[in-house]
Every structure is written in C-alpha cells, then in structure tokens.
Design an enzyme around this catalytic site. Structure first.
Site, PDB file in Angstrom:
ATOM      1  N   PRO A   1     100.808 -18.218  22.418  1.00 42.19           N
ATOM      2  CA  PRO A   1      99.619 -18.952  21.610  1.00 42.19           C
ATOM      3  C   PRO A   1      99.373 -18.368  20.193  1.00 42.19           C
ATOM      4  O   PRO A   1      99.170 -17.078  20.092  1.00 42.19           O
ATOM      5  CB  PRO A   1      98.339 -18.836  22.504  1.00 42.19           C
ATOM      6  CG  PRO A   1      98.650 -17.548  23.160  1.00 42.19           C
ATOM      7  CD  PRO A   1     100.102 -17.437  23.409  1.00 42.19           C
ATOM      8  N   GLY A   2      99.047 -19.144  19.358  1.00 43.54           N
ATOM      9  CA  GLY A   2      98.789 -18.828  18.052  1.00 43.54           C
ATOM     10  C   GLY A   2      97.549 -19.359  17.550  1.00 43.54           C
ATOM     11  O   GLY A   2      96.281 -18.551  17.750  1.00 43.54           O
TER      12      GLY A   2
ATOM     13  N   CYS B   1      97.363 -27.716 -10.148  1.00 45.42           N
ATOM     14  CA  CYS B   1      97.823 -28.848 -10.737  1.00 45.42           C
ATOM     15  C   CYS B   1      98.562 -29.796 -10.046  1.00 45.42           C
ATOM     16  O   CYS B   1     100.012 -29.762 -10.164  1.00 45.42           O
ATOM     17  CB  CYS B   1      98.351 -28.553 -12.288  1.00 45.42           C
ATOM     18  SG  CYS B   1      97.338 -27.630 -12.882  1.00 45.42           S
TER      19      CYS B   1
ATOM     20  N   ARG C   1      97.041 -26.613   4.575  1.00 46.82           N
ATOM     21  CA  ARG C   1      96.953 -27.417   5.659  1.00 46.82           C
ATOM     22  C   ARG C   1      96.435 -28.973   5.199  1.00 46.82           C
ATOM     23  O   ARG C   1      97.207 -29.870   5.779  1.00 46.82           O
ATOM     24  CB  ARG C   1      96.069 -26.863   6.810  1.00 46.82           C
ATOM     25  CG  ARG C   1      96.418 -25.652   7.417  1.00 46.82           C
ATOM     26  CD  ARG C   1      95.921 -25.368   8.724  1.00 46.82           C
ATOM     27  NE  ARG C   1      96.164 -26.180   9.779  1.00 46.82           N
ATOM     28  CZ  ARG C   1      95.608 -26.990  10.231  1.00 46.82           C
ATOM     29  NH1 ARG C   1      94.428 -27.296   9.796  1.00 46.82           N
ATOM     30  NH2 ARG C   1      95.926 -28.022  11.200  1.00 46.82           N
TER      31      ARG C   1
HETATM   32  C1  LIG Z   1     104.538 -21.442  15.751  1.00 48.01           C
HETATM   33  C2  LIG Z   1     104.893 -21.020  17.109  1.00 48.01           C
HETATM   34  C3  LIG Z   1     104.122 -20.667  18.085  1.00 48.01           C
HETATM   35  C4  LIG Z   1     102.693 -20.936  18.009  1.00 48.01           C
HETATM   36  O1  LIG Z   1     102.118 -22.075  18.024  1.00 48.01           O
HETATM   37  P1  LIG Z   1     100.494 -22.317  18.121  1.00 48.01           P
HETATM   38  O2  LIG Z   1     100.640 -23.837  17.748  1.00 48.01           O
HETATM   39  O3  LIG Z   1     100.011 -21.773  16.835  1.00 48.01           O
HETATM   40  O4  LIG Z   1      99.995 -21.990  19.337  1.00 48.01           O
HETATM   41  C5  LIG Z   1     104.594 -20.242  19.475  1.00 48.01           C
HETATM   42  N1  LIG Z   1     106.039 -20.275  19.509  1.00 48.01           N
HETATM   43  C6  LIG Z   1     106.882 -20.575  18.615  1.00 48.01           C
HETATM   44  C7  LIG Z   1     108.422 -20.361  18.955  1.00 48.01           C
HETATM   45  C8  LIG Z   1     106.492 -21.093  17.438  1.00 48.01           C
HETATM   46  O5  LIG Z   1     107.307 -21.318  16.473  1.00 48.01           O
END
Ligand SMILES: *Cc1c(COP(=O)(O)O)cnc(C)c1O
Length: 454
Positions: free
Chosen positions: A298-299, A383, A336
């Site tokens: 998870p990120g 810009c 984003r």
């Molecule tokens: C970007 C990525 C993540 C994290 O994704 P999230 O949506 O931020 O949880 C995990 N694994 C891989 C391989 C990724 O490229």
C-alpha cells in the site's frame, strides 16, 4: 509444532481527520497552520505522523491472522522522515528505482532486507545495487529482465529471489493512467505465459523462484478486482508447485483507494478502518487456502490523508464571469488535478461563520451575506492552462494573503513535484506528538542552479 498466530487486536480508534478547525482556524493535530505558514513559508506540505502510523496499524492488524509484511510503496511519498517512521513500526518497502533503494538505506538500513523491487525498466546498476543490498524479492516484469537478473546474480555470486509480476487481465475501475492490470498495459507478464518462464528460470542456479506478484492499479475503491486477481494468482501458484517450485511469497501489490470527497467535521461516512477490513476480506477470499507469506504494497492508503498542502492566496481576479483565486502553489507542487483530474478538497484557513443569505425585509430581496460561497477557479502561477487545483468550486470568499489548505495531498504530492518554471520545491513539516519537525527545507535558487554548467 505449529506456532499460534497472534489474535486479532481491537481496531485502533480512528482519527480520520488530522486536519480540523480549532478555535475557527485549521490545525494539524495540535499545530496551528497559520503559525506554520509564518515560520516555514508557503507552499508547505504538512503531515500528521499519528495519522500515518494509524493507517499502517490498520493494515497490519487487518492481516494479523496470517504471516505478512507490509511493504509501503515508497513512490507515494518518499520523504526520509516518513520512511523512517514506517520502518520503525516494522514496515518493509516497495521500491521502483535505485534511488528509492538509497532512500530506504538512508532512512533505516535494516529495512533493506524487507525491500521488494518493482518496475518495468530496471537498469543494470539498479539490479546490482539491490543484489548487493540483499533485498527480499525482485518483482520481475519481463523475460529479458529475468535474463539480466540471472547474469548479474552470477557476476556477483548471489542467488536472486524473484517473483514474476503477472498481469491477471483484471479490470479495476480507476483513472486510465493508474490502471495497470489489463493485458493492454505495459506492466507485468501475461499470466498465461508465466508458468513456462518459471520453468526456464529453474534451470539457472542463480535464480530462486520464490514468489508470484500482482498489482492491478491505484486508487481502486471496489475490492472485488483484488479478489479476482488473487484467485488467478493462487491457481498459478498451484501449477508452479506441481512443477516443483518452492513458492513462499505472494505479493498482492497495492492500490487500495481513499475517499477524496468532502468530509468536514461531523460527516461519518468515511471510515478507513472499514475499508481496510473489506480489502482484507477480499484478499482472504482470493487467497482461499493459499498460505504463502503475504506481501502488501500500500502507498496511497497509508499517507494520502495524513498530508495537506498549505498555500497562500496571491491574487483574486475576474475575467468576464469567472473568478480566479491565484495561489503561490502551482502544478509543479501538486500535479494530481492536472494529471489525473483529481479532486482535492480546499478549505480556507479561517473557518467560515456559515451565515446563509438573509432576506432584506425593507426591499424583500435576497441579500448575500459576506460569507456566501462563490464558485471560483483555484489556480497556480505556472504558465499552463492545466495549472489548476479546482474549477468552478464553491469557496468562501478569500482575499490576497489568506491561507488555504488542499487536503489529502500526502500521497503523490511531494513525490511528483518538479522545478517547472524554475520554481523551488516546497518545504515539508511533520507533526509528531504536537511537536513540529521540518523534514525538508525549502529549495533555494542555489539548489536549483547547482547542476548547470555555463
Ligand atoms: C504504485 C505502486 C504501488 C502503490 O500503489 P498505491 O495505489 O499507492 O497503493 C504498489 N505496487 C506497485 C508495483 C506500484 O507500482
């Protein structure tokens, strides 16, 4: 003898909103954002350490009944202080470059052995650095990469543990730029071709086929696609075991989405704890009887809502019928909205008094109170017409020098900044136990010009 797994602990009390009004001005946990802006300047990224830890704990406890490692995806927010905070709680890391490997090394060296290395374009020096660091697992995304990995492992006299990142051809509803699990995407290896590649890999003594990995995309709100992908992966693992491979890891990737919608104090619909539980239930369903060590990446879910971008209004101007609020943050500081048409809630630092329009008894006409919200475009100084944070957004009236806060900017905010328009990147502060730590100073002109040769 089988070791009893820890019982599921009670879910920690959620604090879903680290950013909230106190005495009518916005705070992050205990810290007054107006004071932070004065001390550190704007634009400024502000993070709640408590919220980051809380999200990590939610994940950890949701999977308490099976062996697992949470490999936080470094690219979501790669600040060293945040990596260190997570490493101290036992996190591993999912990296996508040699640069991110260096960040993990610098944040908490012992965490290197809990690193998984993803990405479609690993270079020779990156593979070498990861082999030397003895990382946990290479998530290999092509047959050619596997050949290079074998050659480099041999050259360094090391055995490389790897998983093929398979592409399960599962559709996950999200923005096309962050969907990755269909065969039309550049990511992974066709799941139907994987078995043959594992067979070939078995012939090399420098390769250890230790796992299978999958990642279907980002900001995925419905959990069913995660279950579907894992069902396909577990069936592949059954075949691989038949072929004699010793598969010990199953990497379920990341991608669990968050709620970017409005959630001012009092609204109860947002419950990250429930979301993680649903996610864990879906994964459990997909895993069925598979008992390999589970890796999770998870990120966004860990850091998105723990962070916000504080910015100052420079100008308010009208062009025809439109009103533009121009802030000192731009698309180079938070891309984003421009890149994914992402929605970020935007709050004025001073809480509006909430007066509604009042009837003027004398004239019997509606009179707008001074606090009435106007629809405005909130834009940056860069810009580009794509340099906007919100269009036609209802915002209480703001004037130059006022502060506004862009919520949910902790993930893919600072990590996607650039110096476009020769703009220094923002500073970052971490609020930890009511103390404020500057975790990255603002860039200077000298920083920006240093690499150039005239
Ligand atoms: C970007 C990525 C993540 C994290 O994704 P999230 O949506 O931020 O949880 C995990 N694994 C891989 C391989 C990724 O490229």
């Amino acid at each position: 003898m089988s070791r009893a797994l820890p019982k599921k602990l009670p879910t920690p009390q959620p604090n879903p909103r680290p950013f909230a009004y106190r005495n009518r001005t916005l705070h992050c946990d205990g810290a007054d954002l107006t004071a932070l802006a004065t001390e550190h300047g704007t634009p400024l990224y502000v993070y709640s350490a408590e919220q980051i830890s809380h999200r990590f704990q939610l994940f950890d406890q949701a999977f308490a009944n099976r062996p697992h490692t949470i490999c936080y995806a470094v690219k979501a927010n790669s600040s060293l202080a945040i990596l260190r905070l997570l490493a101290k709680q036992g996190a591993g890391f999912d990296i996508v470059s040699g640069g991110e490997l260096e960040r993990v090394r610098k944040a908490h060296k012992p965490a290197l052995k809990k690193v998984v290395f993803s990405g479609v374009g690993k270079q020779l020096w990156e593979i070498d650095a990861a082999l030397d660091a003895d990382i946990l697992l290479f998530n290999v995304e092509s047959e050619a990469e596997l050949h290079l990995l074998a050659a480099r492992a041999e050259a360094r006299n090391k055995v490389a543990r790897f998983a093929l990142r398979v592409n399960p051809d599962v559709f996950a509803e999200t923005h096309p730029y962050i969907s990755t699990g269909l065969s039309e995407h550049k990511f992974g290896i066709d799941i139907n071709a994987a078995r043959a590649i594992y067979r070939k890999a078995k012939k090399s003594k420098w390769l250890d086929p230790a796992g299978v990995s999958v990642h279907i995309g980002s900001q995925i709100r419905k959990v069913d696609p995660f279950a579907a992908a894992l069902t396909r992966v577990t069936s592949l693992i059954a075949d691989l075991r038949k072929d004699g491979h010793n598969i010990r890891y199953i990497d379920a990737g990341g991608g669990l989405g968050v709620d970017y919608g409005p959630r001012l104090s009092g609204s109860a619909h947002f419950d990250p704890a429930k979301q993680v539980e649903k996610y864990a239930a879906a994964l459990t369903k997909g895993l069925a009887a598979e008992s390999s060590h589970l890796l999770l990446e998870p990120g966004r879910f860990i850091v998105a809502q723990a962070g916000a971008l504080l910015t100052r209004v420079l100008y308010v101007k009208k062009n025809g019928t439109k009103t533009f609020v121009i802030t000192d943050a731009g698309m180079n500081d938070l891309i984003r909205p421009a890149l994914y048409h992402a929605h970020h809630e935007i709050l004025p630092i001073k809480q509006p008094t909430g007066k509604r329009p009042t009837k003027n008894k004398a004239t019997n006409t509606e009179e707008e109170s001074s606090e009435e919200e106007n629809k405005v475009d909130i834009v940056g100084p860069v810009c580009e017409s794509g340099d906007f944070f919100a269009r036609d957004r209802a915002l209480p009236p703001v004037k130059p020098n006022d502060l506004v806060l862009l919520l949910d900017a902790g993930a893919y905010g600072m990590s996607q900044t650039s110096n476009y328009n020769t703009r220094p990147r923002p500073a970052e502060v971490l609020i930890d136990n009511a103390t404020t730590k500057l975790i990255r100073r603002r860039e200077t002109m000298r920083d920006l010009l240093a690499p150039e040769i005239t």
